[in-house]
Design an enzyme around this catalytic site. Structure first.
Site, PDB file in Angstrom:
ATOM      1  N   TYR A 145       0.852  -1.191   0.000  1.00 44.93           N
ATOM      2  CA  TYR A 145       0.000   0.000   0.000  1.00 44.93           C
ATOM      3  C   TYR A 145       0.886   1.239   0.000  1.00 44.93           C
ATOM      4  CZ  TYR A 145      -3.491   3.446   1.509  1.00 44.93           C
ATOM      5  OH  TYR A 145      -4.311   4.552   1.602  1.00 44.93           O
ATOM      6  N   ASP A 233       9.229   2.667   0.187  1.00 44.82           N
ATOM      7  CA  ASP A 233       8.156   3.334   0.916  1.00 44.82           C
ATOM      8  C   ASP A 233       8.311   2.971   2.389  1.00 44.82           C
ATOM      9  OD1 ASP A 233       5.904   4.312   2.083  1.00 44.82           O
ATOM     10  OD2 ASP A 233       4.487   3.459   0.633  1.00 44.82           O
ATOM     11  N   LYS A 261       3.743   9.050   8.937  1.00 43.42           N
ATOM     12  CA  LYS A 261       3.461   8.448  10.245  1.00 43.42           C
ATOM     13  C   LYS A 261       4.438   8.914  11.342  1.00 43.42           C
ATOM     14  CE  LYS A 261       0.463   5.051   8.254  1.00 43.42           C
ATOM     15  NZ  LYS A 261       0.533   4.307   7.032  1.00 43.42           N
TER      16      LYS A 261
HETATM   17  C1  LIG Z   1      -0.012   4.736   5.641  1.00 48.18           C
HETATM   18  C2  LIG Z   1       0.821   4.451   4.455  1.00 48.18           C
HETATM   19  C3  LIG Z   1       0.870   5.333   3.355  1.00 48.18           C
HETATM   20  C4  LIG Z   1      -0.052   6.511   3.228  1.00 48.18           C
HETATM   21  O1  LIG Z   1       0.146   7.470   4.203  1.00 48.18           O
HETATM   22  P1  LIG Z   1      -1.053   8.493   4.548  1.00 48.18           P
HETATM   23  O2  LIG Z   1      -0.436   9.448   5.503  1.00 48.18           O
HETATM   24  O3  LIG Z   1      -2.150   7.658   5.123  1.00 48.18           O
HETATM   25  O4  LIG Z   1      -1.474   9.132   3.267  1.00 48.18           O
HETATM   26  C5  LIG Z   1       1.791   5.085   2.368  1.00 48.18           C
HETATM   27  N1  LIG Z   1       2.615   4.009   2.423  1.00 48.18           N
HETATM   28  C6  LIG Z   1       2.581   3.141   3.437  1.00 48.18           C
HETATM   29  C7  LIG Z   1       3.547   2.007   3.461  1.00 48.18           C
HETATM   30  C8  LIG Z   1       1.669   3.310   4.474  1.00 48.18           C
HETATM   31  O5  LIG Z   1       1.597   2.412   5.459  1.00 48.18           O
END
Ligand SMILES: *Cc1c(COP(=O)(O)O)cnc(C)c1O
Length: 429
Positions: A145, A233, A261
């Site tokens: 994701y 990511d 995060k």
């Molecule tokens: C949470 C998440 C995102 C998106 O971040 P948001 O602040 O919710 O837009 C992207 N990549 C990973 C791996 C994530 O867990």
């Protein structure tokens, strides 16, 4: 009768004015059944709902919180920042300091741009990769994701997995025409149309699926063979699995990295960065445009700096031991109850699969018994432990979870697993 501030009453009002009653689908109880609890306040390892019920919280804002809720040092930093103004439209010293802190902790990040969410970070990183290489194709892994940007939503995990959706309506075929989805833990053969490969270096949105030994290094080699950029990511893993992120623990250097995060300490933030020559593409230095009214927001940078400032080596050691303590309790609880479950752990991240084979990719992750997850979720919640209301999220034991808290979760997990029917569902032994 539900009082005005009961969870049920708020949910009824919420569903009239907010789609599904929630501002992010992962918060809905659709895949576990029931009504979400509405949080009134939180402190450390705990959240309290509007009815006064206390939960030992393993959601921790899906990983945005690492020091526990409302940590006094972070609260004070936010309060101090707020009185000096909440957004200026001009650069600040705190933006420089947090950029330096990120770059110092993650050496591959020579330059970094702050944005307002993880979604923005991944969208921007991919745009930069395309701008830098002049190529169209973006390779992503099924079950990874990367936020909700059009071109990265194909076969994404997280809430899409919980809802059983392959992608999103409203995303045109054209928007994903240059997105190629491949299997996690298998190195794809790339061609010279490939701008970049984006990957979660520890997959944490299809449950927890570690990268197998050599996978990330082989991906690096394949990217280099065709001149494609490698994007890690690290929105979840950054500053959570280690100060230097998953790239540090894996010993593999990406060209670009995305963050979110943890680096905002619970406020709205994201960041992308990497090689200086690549980041030189970003406006106003280069032709790749990316901007934001609230980028580098003073409250978010204050919370982020306070958060990063308290993450020393001892903190990561503590996180790892607590995560292992939690995983050990859960494994014992399911073994004692005769329930087939796998509890993977990667550094401070803990996952949970109902089944008897550890998944390695999205199809095997989707074999988790979601009916069984729903049962366990409600058994735990009714005893005061909050897990994410979906089978594809991970647990976030943090620095506020004391050994006693973790042992309490363990005792409750034992009681919860014992109350489950070991013969029900396809996941029985
Ligand atoms: C949470 C998440 C995102 C998106 O971040 P948001 O602040 O919710 O837009 C992207 N990549 C990973 C791996 C994530 O867990």
């Amino acid at each position: 009768m539900a009082s005005d501030r009961s969870n049920d009453a708020l949910f009824a009002r919420a569903t009239r004015v907010i789609p599904g009653g929630v501002n992010s689908p992962v918060r809905a109880f659709g895949s576990v059944g029931g009504t979400p609890y509405f949080v009134a306040r939180a402190q450390g390892a705990y959240v309290w709902d509007v009815e006064g019920t206390r939960y030992l919280d393993l959601v921790q804002s899906y990983g945005a919180i690492i020091h526990g809720h409302a940590h006094p040092v972070i609260v004070e930093a936010i309060q101090k920042a707020a009185v000096d103004g909440t957004s200026y439209g001009a650069p600040t010293e705190a933006e420089v300091v947090i950029a330096e802190a990120i770059s110092a902790a993650v050496p591959s990040v020579e330059m970094v741009r702050l944005v307002a969410s993880g979604t923005e970070a991944t969208m921007s990183a991919v745009r930069v990769a395309r701008g830098y290489t002049g190529r169209p194709t973006v390779v992503k892994f099924a079950g990874n994701y990367h936020g909700h940007g059009d071109l990265l939503l194909a076969e994404a995990g997280s809430g899409l997995a919980a809802l059983g959706l392959p992608g999103s309506a409203g995303v045109t075929a054209a928007a994903v025409a240059d997105t190629r989805v491949v299997s996690y833990n298998q190195v794809p053969e790339l061609d010279t149309d490939t701008a970049c490969v984006i990957v979660e270096p520890v997959a944490a949105n299809m449950g927890l699926v570690p990268a197998q030994a050599g996978f990330l290094q082989a991906l690096r080699t394949e990217c280099d063979r065709v001149g494609a950029l490698l994007i890690f990511d690290e929105v979840i893993t950054g500053f959570r699995v280690a100060r230097g992120g998953a790239q540090h623990t894996a010993g593999v250097t990406p060209d670009l990295t995305t963050f979110g995060k943890v680096i905002g300490g619970g406020l709205n933030i994201g960041a992308y960065g990497g090689r200086a020559d690549v980041m030189h593409q970003v406006a106003p230095l280069g032709p790749v445009y990316q901007a934001g009214t609230l980028s580098g927001n003073p409250l978010a940078t204050a919370a982020g700096l306070a958060t990063l400032g308290m993450l020393d080596d001892a903190a990561y050691e503590l996180l790892r031991t607590r995560a292992e303590r939690l995983a050990g309790h859960l494994r014992a609880a399911f073994a004692d109850a005769g329930i087939a479950a796998i509890v993977p752990r990667v550094d401070s991240l803990v996952g949970l699969f109902f089944g008897d084979e550890a998944p390695t990719d999205y199809p095997s992750a989707q074999r988790t018994d979601s009916v069984r997850y729903a049962e366990f979720f409600h058994q735990m919640l009714s005893r005061g432990v909050a897990l994410a209301p979906g089978p594809y999220e991970v647990m976030f034991p943090g620095l506020a979870h004391s050994d006693d808290d973790i042992d309490e979760v363990g005792a409750i997990a034992h009681a919860s697993a014992a109350a489950m029917d070991p013969s029900s569902g396809p996941g029985h032994l």
